[in-house]
Design an enzyme around this catalytic site. Structure first.
Site, mmCIF file in Angstrom:
data_model
loop_
_atom_site.group_PDB
_atom_site.id
_atom_site.type_symbol
_atom_site.label_atom_id
_atom_site.label_comp_id
_atom_site.label_asym_id
_atom_site.label_seq_id
_atom_site.Cartn_x
_atom_site.Cartn_y
_atom_site.Cartn_z
ATOM 1 N N ASP A 1 0.793 -1.227 0.000
ATOM 2 C CA ASP A 1 0.000 0.000 0.000
ATOM 3 C C ASP A 1 0.824 1.273 0.000
ATOM 4 O O ASP A 1 0.257 2.378 -0.022
ATOM 5 C CB ASP A 1 -0.975 -0.007 1.176
ATOM 6 C CG ASP A 1 -2.141 -0.946 0.910
ATOM 7 O OD1 ASP A 1 -2.571 -1.024 -0.252
ATOM 8 O OD2 ASP A 1 -2.599 -1.605 1.853
ATOM 9 N N ASP B 1 -6.997 -5.270 -4.858
ATOM 10 C CA ASP B 1 -6.702 -3.863 -4.564
ATOM 11 C C ASP B 1 -5.297 -3.458 -5.034
ATOM 12 O O ASP B 1 -5.033 -2.295 -5.329
ATOM 13 C CB ASP B 1 -6.780 -3.583 -3.048
ATOM 14 C CG ASP B 1 -7.822 -4.367 -2.295
ATOM 15 O OD1 ASP B 1 -8.172 -5.477 -2.739
ATOM 16 O OD2 ASP B 1 -8.268 -3.894 -1.246
#
Ligand code: GLY
Length: 402
Positions: free
Chosen positions: A117, A175
């Site tokens: 991330d 994601d």
């Protein structure tokens, strides 16, 4: 007129002009100032409420205040990104000052190799900051963060590892497509060809393994680190291993559209369309998805406005890449329809005193957290969609004035 609108978006995305016609729904434009006022008030409220910039707003609590997190949380880049977008939207200098302060608080993340991330964290903050200011120190952070993210790539698997979680061997979540933007951008702005190759390989592997024949996506794939084979296809935030988690599907739609922007690889465009078609075919009448398309108690399940916001932004880019007129029109109208719906109650509440912008999002229902709340990333992609919409209409107005 539609042709001119799309031409504006295409200039923004660096594409060629498609042949389109008909005029769009104008109701967002008539409410533009009111919407901007609501956003300004809520973002200023967040700045006041979260004055300690060592912690970043993530989701709202039951009393409506922000629950904050430290910088290594995956969501830390979104509030700085919102501040850059608000500066872009309003031209207000105070938003730029806050954006700089909140962005620069994330500087240590350029070395953070603990999660995929770092792409979200650094590109939403420093990426927008560099785009708007050309501050070279921001570019240096982005390039270092891309080098750090690349260390999580495993050539045998053909993917970047998402999480360090002993529950899995080599987990890759849908994601993760979003984090490729950092690598693609860096590869074209002073980074290396390796960064580009890693991003392409990750997208190819995801395209092959994360999709079901109907265009829906799995959330988590666990790979065997040694052989690269798929061990299991499961969910973490969705209803079931075989269900389609709405935000995951939105990440796929957006992530493959963005990958096409950088590569012009028709396979990525086809994959983005598959994701979009599934998403649109499963929306309820108000165009905002339930948190999982297969949740058992629909229509008595919570909506996920954040999934709607991610999808709206992705659709407003995707439509500009499509040659086939009916399909292009479908994606464009769908993006506007979602945005229209999000811009009104019960999602955007003018009189609400809570600082979250979009109401009714779901972070992790199976985990028992963040159900029917405001999520900072929902707000980020909502404002991004508004900006994409404004670029289209501003271009249109300029053309009509000639
Ligand atoms: N990337 C984590 C989420 O969408 O909740």
């Amino acid at each position: 007129m539609r042709q001119l609108l799309l031409a504006g978006l295409l200039v923004m995305c660096g594409c060629t002009t498609p042949h389109v016609k008909e005029s769009p729904d104008r109701s967002l434009e008539t409410r533009w100032d009111a919407i901007t006022d609501i956003l300004g008030a809520k973002v200023r409220q967040t700045i006041d409420q979260c004055s300690d910039s060592l912690r970043y707003p993530r989701s709202t609590s039951s009393d409506g205040t922000w629950r904050t997190v430290e910088i290594r949380d995956w969501t830390s880049g979104f509030f700085p990104g919102i501040l850059w977008y608000m500066h872009e939207l309003t031209g207000e200098k105070t938003f730029e000052q806050s954006a700089r302060r909140w962005t620069e608080g994330l500087t240590p993340l350029q070395w953070y190799a603990g999660s995929h991330d770092v792409g979200f964290m650094v590109f939403c903050s420093f990426g927008n900051g560099y785009r708007l200011t050309h501050d070279e120190s921001y570019k240096a952070v982005i390039l270092q963060a891309a080098r750090t993210l690349a260390t999580r790539f495993n050539p045998t698997v053909g993917c970047i590892k998402s999480w360090n979680n002993p529950k899995w061997d080599f987990p890759v979540i849908i994601d993760n497509m979003m984090n490729l933007e950092l690598l693609f951008w860096a590869s074209q702005n002073g980074g290396t060809q390796d960064m580009y190759a890693i991003a392409v390989r990750h997208a190819e592997t995801t395209m092959r393994n994360h999709f079901r024949p109907d265009g829906s996506t799995y959330h988590v794939l666990d790979y065997d680190t040694g052989s690269g084979r798929v061990i299991s296809r499961v969910t973490h935030q969705g209803y079931a291993d075989n269900s389609c988690w709405a935000r995951g599907q939105a990440w796929a739609l957006y992530g493959f559209t963005m990958s096409y922007r950088f590569t012009r690889d028709p396979r990525f465009l086809e994959t983005a369309r598959k994701a979009a078609d599934y998403f649109l075919d499963h929306l309820p009448p108000d165009h905002v998805p339930y948190w999982d398309f297969n949740a058992p108690d629909i229509p008595d399940e919570p909506r996920d406005a954040s999934a709607g916001a991610v999808a709206a932004s992705g659709l407003l880019e995707l439509c500009g890449y499509i040659d086939d007129a009916p399909a292009r029109e479908r994606y464009f109208q769908a993006g506007i329809a979602i945005l229209e719906s999000l811009s009104a109650p019960p999602y955007l509440m003018a009189k609400s005193s809570v600082p979250g912008i979009l109401q009714h999002s779901v972070g992790n229902k199976p985990g028992g957290g963040e159900v029917d709340v405001s999520l900072i990333y929902g707000d980020y992609y909502y404002i991004e969609s508004l900006l994409r919409h404004r670029r289209l209409t501003a271009h249109d107005a300029a053309q009509n004035a000639r």
